[in-house]
Scaffold this motif. Structure first.
Motif, PDB file in Angstrom:
ATOM      1  N   PHE A  91       0.741  -1.166   0.104  1.00 49.33           N
ATOM      2  CA  PHE A  91       0.004   0.006  -0.185  1.00 49.33           C
ATOM      3  C   PHE A  91       0.649   1.243   0.112  1.00 49.33           C
ATOM      4  CE2 PHE A  91      -3.453  -2.843   0.822  1.00 49.33           C
ATOM      5  CZ  PHE A  91      -4.374  -2.325   0.157  1.00 49.33           C
ATOM      6  N   THR A  92       1.995   1.051   0.243  1.00 48.82           N
ATOM      7  CA  THR A  92       2.993   2.206   0.214  1.00 48.82           C
ATOM      8  C   THR A  92       3.234   2.505  -1.322  1.00 48.82           C
ATOM      9  OG1 THR A  92       4.189   1.662   2.296  1.00 48.82           O
ATOM     10  CG2 THR A  92       5.216   3.148   0.460  1.00 48.82           C
ATOM     11  N   GLY A 113      -1.276   8.460  -5.571  1.00 47.07           N
ATOM     12  CA  GLY A 113      -1.145   9.677  -5.376  1.00 47.07           C
ATOM     13  C   GLY A 113      -0.412  10.544  -6.405  1.00 47.07           C
ATOM     14  N   SER A 114       0.188  10.051  -6.951  1.00 47.07           N
ATOM     15  CA  SER A 114       1.137  10.792  -8.014  1.00 47.07           C
ATOM     16  C   SER A 114       0.225  11.276  -9.175  1.00 47.07           C
ATOM     17  CB  SER A 114       2.056  10.031  -8.740  1.00 47.07           C
ATOM     18  OG  SER A 114       1.540   8.985  -9.324  1.00 47.07           O
ATOM     19  N   ILE A 157      -1.747  14.437  -6.892  1.00 46.24           N
ATOM     20  CA  ILE A 157      -1.158  15.392  -6.265  1.00 46.24           C
ATOM     21  C   ILE A 157      -0.111  16.091  -7.381  1.00 46.24           C
ATOM     22  CG2 ILE A 157       0.482  15.891  -4.631  1.00 46.24           C
ATOM     23  CD1 ILE A 157      -0.829  13.658  -2.802  1.00 46.24           C
ATOM     24  N   LYS A 158      -0.106  17.255  -7.255  1.00 45.14           N
ATOM     25  CA  LYS A 158       0.847  18.014  -8.051  1.00 45.14           C
ATOM     26  C   LYS A 158       1.889  18.333  -7.202  1.00 45.14           C
ATOM     27  CE  LYS A 158      -2.018  22.070  -7.871  1.00 45.14           C
ATOM     28  NZ  LYS A 158      -3.299  21.390  -6.863  1.00 45.14           N
ATOM     29  N   GLY A 159       3.159  18.518  -7.980  1.00 41.99           N
ATOM     30  CA  GLY A 159       4.207  18.853  -7.016  1.00 41.99           C
ATOM     31  C   GLY A 159       4.597  20.149  -7.395  1.00 41.99           C
ATOM     32  N   LYS A 160       5.610  20.725  -6.879  1.00 39.62           N
ATOM     33  CA  LYS A 160       5.944  22.202  -6.922  1.00 39.62           C
ATOM     34  C   LYS A 160       6.449  22.176  -8.658  1.00 39.62           C
ATOM     35  CE  LYS A 160       8.987  23.563  -4.005  1.00 39.62           C
ATOM     36  NZ  LYS A 160      10.206  24.065  -3.414  1.00 39.62           N
ATOM     37  N   GLU A 161       6.121  23.376  -8.992  1.00 40.00           N
ATOM     38  CA  GLU A 161       6.241  23.651 -10.465  1.00 40.00           C
ATOM     39  C   GLU A 161       7.439  23.789 -10.818  1.00 40.00           C
ATOM     40  OE1 GLU A 161       3.888  27.013 -11.656  1.00 40.00           O
ATOM     41  OE2 GLU A 161       2.039  26.128 -12.051  1.00 40.00           O
ATOM     42  N   VAL A 162       7.960  23.258 -11.836  1.00 35.68           N
ATOM     43  CA  VAL A 162       9.114  23.319 -12.507  1.00 35.68           C
ATOM     44  C   VAL A 162       9.146  24.335 -13.782  1.00 35.68           C
ATOM     45  CG1 VAL A 162      11.184  21.970 -13.357  1.00 35.68           C
ATOM     46  CG2 VAL A 162       9.691  20.911 -11.762  1.00 35.68           C
ATOM     47  N   THR A 163      10.241  25.036 -13.470  1.00 33.06           N
ATOM     48  CA  THR A 163      10.397  26.143 -14.579  1.00 33.06           C
ATOM     49  C   THR A 163      11.278  25.738 -15.583  1.00 33.06           C
ATOM     50  OG1 THR A 163       9.542  27.971 -13.085  1.00 33.06           O
ATOM     51  CG2 THR A 163      10.753  28.688 -15.234  1.00 33.06           C
ATOM     52  N   VAL A 164      10.958  25.826 -16.793  1.00 33.04           N
ATOM     53  CA  VAL A 164      12.032  25.330 -17.727  1.00 33.04           C
ATOM     54  C   VAL A 164      12.401  26.432 -18.869  1.00 33.04           C
ATOM     55  CG1 VAL A 164      12.449  23.690 -19.896  1.00 33.04           C
ATOM     56  CG2 VAL A 164      11.458  22.877 -17.693  1.00 33.04           C
ATOM     57  N   VAL A 190       0.867   1.627  -3.733  1.00 34.55           N
ATOM     58  CA  VAL A 190      -0.336   2.134  -4.170  1.00 34.55           C
ATOM     59  C   VAL A 190      -0.450   3.367  -3.974  1.00 34.55           C
ATOM     60  CG1 VAL A 190      -2.898   1.877  -3.507  1.00 34.55           C
ATOM     61  CG2 VAL A 190      -1.473  -0.427  -4.112  1.00 34.55           C
ATOM     62  N   GLY A 191      -0.051   3.885  -2.736  1.00 30.12           N
ATOM     63  CA  GLY A 191      -0.094   5.146  -2.221  1.00 30.12           C
ATOM     64  C   GLY A 191       0.575   6.204  -3.148  1.00 30.12           C
ATOM     65  N   ILE A 192       1.768   5.898  -3.482  1.00 32.49           N
ATOM     66  CA  ILE A 192       2.888   6.528  -4.483  1.00 32.49           C
ATOM     67  C   ILE A 192       2.189   6.417  -5.772  1.00 32.49           C
ATOM     68  CG2 ILE A 192       4.881   6.539  -5.488  1.00 32.49           C
ATOM     69  CD1 ILE A 192       6.118   5.541  -2.837  1.00 32.49           C
TER      70      ILE A 192
END
Lengths: 148, 148
Positions: B44-45, B52-53, B56-63, B47-49
């Motif tokens: 379930f770890t 969740g991915s 759940i949005k991570g911090k925006e990455v600027t390119v 499954v959670g990853i």
DNA sequence: TTTCAACTCATACTTTAGGATGATTTTGGT
DNA sequence: ACCAAAATCATCCTAAAGTATGAGTTGAAA
């Protein structure tokens, strides 16, 4: 990094101890497997989401940095920019005709496809060029050397 | 969306059946709690990853991306053509903004007049420039040196 | 063979654009 | 002061444009 792993292990250990302790104190033994299994599943789903979310990168925000160059006398398509903006061959065809001032219907007729197809292409073009309207798309396309 | 939820449920159901089945067949019962607990935790770890991915949005990455653009040539309005096509000052204002890719509404806002006014101006512009659409008008205007 | 991006088209809908017409108000020039 | 052109705005209507979504096809790459 090691600290996190160790911390993770310690937390897990404590958890198991906690569960074991609880097992002998509060819960009916016969149902323990289902209950513990469920709790663990829920818990580790959350752990997974929480832990995983730290390593998932969000949407990329692309910042376009424009580099001015002198437009060549005679026109040649800037293939680099086509690739940069991920514009397909067909989309490019549409863009060229659009830049000539043709309506979607006229473009459709010239390319022997339906109006809907052209609408789809142009919508995607607007996304890729990051514009809202065809006039802006034409402007941008000329600046990028995608059309004469 | 519903499909995913149903799929998720089905997979979990099958999993539980599988574990129960295994419980009676392959594993030593006395150790089953620890083993199952560990397996479920790991499972379930993940499954959670995984689950969740997706949400759940991570911090925006600027390119930062560099693109080559054509440098604009220096511009001077061709007054002759303005007279020749009998284009009024206000119409010219509208034409310039139109050539920048603005919508009628945006032009109206910039000039502090109503949308209807801009429609009137642009209609007359199309007549005077002998075109049917704003894309053509912009093309023509650039060719005639009426706008940059 | 599976997989995937590109291409095609459709339906349904919302938003802009554009045309026709008429009316009022500025405004520049005689 | 007066006139004509310019500018403003409205209403009504039609035509394009654009958005969103789903889906079938195909060709090329893994």
């Amino acid at each position: 990094m090691y600290k996190k792993i160790i911390l993770y292990g310690v937390v897990l250990g404590l958890l198991i101890i906690g569960l074991k302790f609880a097992e002998y104190r509060f819960l009916i033994r016969s149902n323990s497997f289902e209950i513990y299994g469920g709790l663990i599943a829920i818990l580790f789903t959350v752990v997974g989401i929480w832990g995983g979310s730290k390593y998932i990168k969000g949407k990329e925000v692309t910042v376009i940095k424009e580099v001015m160059v002198n437009a060549p006398a005679e026109f040649a398509v800037n293939e680099n920019n086509l690739k940069h903006f991920n514009i397909s061959k067909r989309e490019h065809d549409v863009l060229i005709l659009m830049a000539q001032g043709l309506s979607n219907q006229e473009v459709a007729d010239k390319l022997f496809v339906s109006l809907n197809t052209i609408k789809t292409h142009s919508s995607k073009l607007f996304e890729k060029l990051n514009v809202q309207r065809r006039t802006q798309a034409v402007q941008e396309a000329k600046k990028l050397g995608l059309v004469p």
